[in-house]
Design an enzyme around this catalytic site. Sequence first.
Site, PDB file in Angstrom:
ATOM      1  N   ASP A  68       0.824  -1.205   0.000  1.00  0.00           N
ATOM      2  CA  ASP A  68       0.000   0.000   0.000  1.00  0.00           C
ATOM      3  C   ASP A  68       0.860   1.257   0.000  1.00  0.00           C
ATOM      4  O   ASP A  68       2.006   1.245   0.469  1.00  0.00           O
ATOM      5  CB  ASP A  68      -0.920   0.019   1.215  1.00  0.00           C
ATOM      6  CG  ASP A  68      -2.102  -0.920   1.063  1.00  0.00           C
ATOM      7  OD1 ASP A  68      -2.453  -1.265  -0.079  1.00  0.00           O
ATOM      8  OD2 ASP A  68      -2.676  -1.315   2.094  1.00  0.00           O
ATOM      9  N   ARG A  70      -2.318  -0.326  -8.309  1.00  0.00           N
ATOM     10  CA  ARG A  70      -3.634   0.153  -7.899  1.00  0.00           C
ATOM     11  C   ARG A  70      -3.633   1.674  -8.010  1.00  0.00           C
ATOM     12  O   ARG A  70      -2.756   2.343  -7.461  1.00  0.00           O
ATOM     13  CB  ARG A  70      -3.950  -0.246  -6.457  1.00  0.00           C
ATOM     14  CG  ARG A  70      -5.289   0.317  -5.953  1.00  0.00           C
ATOM     15  CD  ARG A  70      -5.394   0.247  -4.443  1.00  0.00           C
ATOM     16  NE  ARG A  70      -5.433  -1.109  -3.966  1.00  0.00           N
ATOM     17  CZ  ARG A  70      -4.997  -1.503  -2.765  1.00  0.00           C
ATOM     18  NH1 ARG A  70      -4.443  -0.625  -1.959  1.00  0.00           N
ATOM     19  NH2 ARG A  70      -5.093  -2.774  -2.398  1.00  0.00           N
TER      20      ARG A  70
END
Length: 299
Positions: free
Chosen positions: A125, A175
């Site tokens: 992330d 992402r």
Amino acid sequence: MSLFTSILVRTLPLMPKFLVWRVAKRYVAGNDLDAAAKTVRGLNELGAMATIDVLGEGVIDQEQALGYVEEYARVFDRIAADGLDANVSVKPTMLLLNQDEMFCRDCLDILASNARSIDNFLRIDMEDASTTDATLRIYWDLQAKHGCVGTVLQAYMRRTLDDIASLPEQRANIRLCKGIYIESRRVAWKGYETVRANFVAALEKLLTQGVYAAIATHDEYLVARACALIERLQIPRDRYEFQMLLGVDEELRDILIEQGHRIRIYVPYGQDWYQYSLRRLRENPEIAGHVARSFLGLK
């Protein structure tokens, strides 16, 4: 936002945990891995994939961080044992990125090895701007070594288009989200429509560059623009996916599934659900207001 809801958002940290949980359970699978696996199975039955995240904040020492590494190893084992259509997402500051980049890199190296051993995938992330360079360094290193690692780029960051240009040429997996951290104007675009425009520009660059794009948004305008780009560029269905949060706009999720798009749902779990839930409630204050009204017997 109503006055009631506005007051509620400001006082969320003062609310009893049991009341916060009444709303949090919409966004959080539960306290343990069993609950997360059950949630993922339910999503798989609906035709959605999942990414599992172990919740945790305020990590202050290596022993605690290594405990999270062990928990993530159990997640990979459970995915394989149960045949779940899921991968994992990890926040690098949980593994002491801000204190010791090499230690964090070594922890993520262990998890990337776990992922590769079961033909799975590790998503690193992205957090606030202070972590961007280190996160990308670790991503480039581990992707070159393992080939099963992805990361995240945020559309509101001014650097994002340049970061896309410097991605690995082979098997890059990104992402793309809008971004939620509070950043200065020097590093982040400001303005709702400006961020939307940069999201579309970044997505087009990802798709044109041959990157596997995980399109993370609940903004129906951006979903529509993404679908148009996918059609215009003739991107195969196995070269992208949409990603959404657990419990958010399930109708849009179902529509995209019915249209044949790959959908992955973010499934967080863990004892540290409280802080995560407060963030979700601040982002969706009307939901918190609705539940609080119901609890107090108000209409």
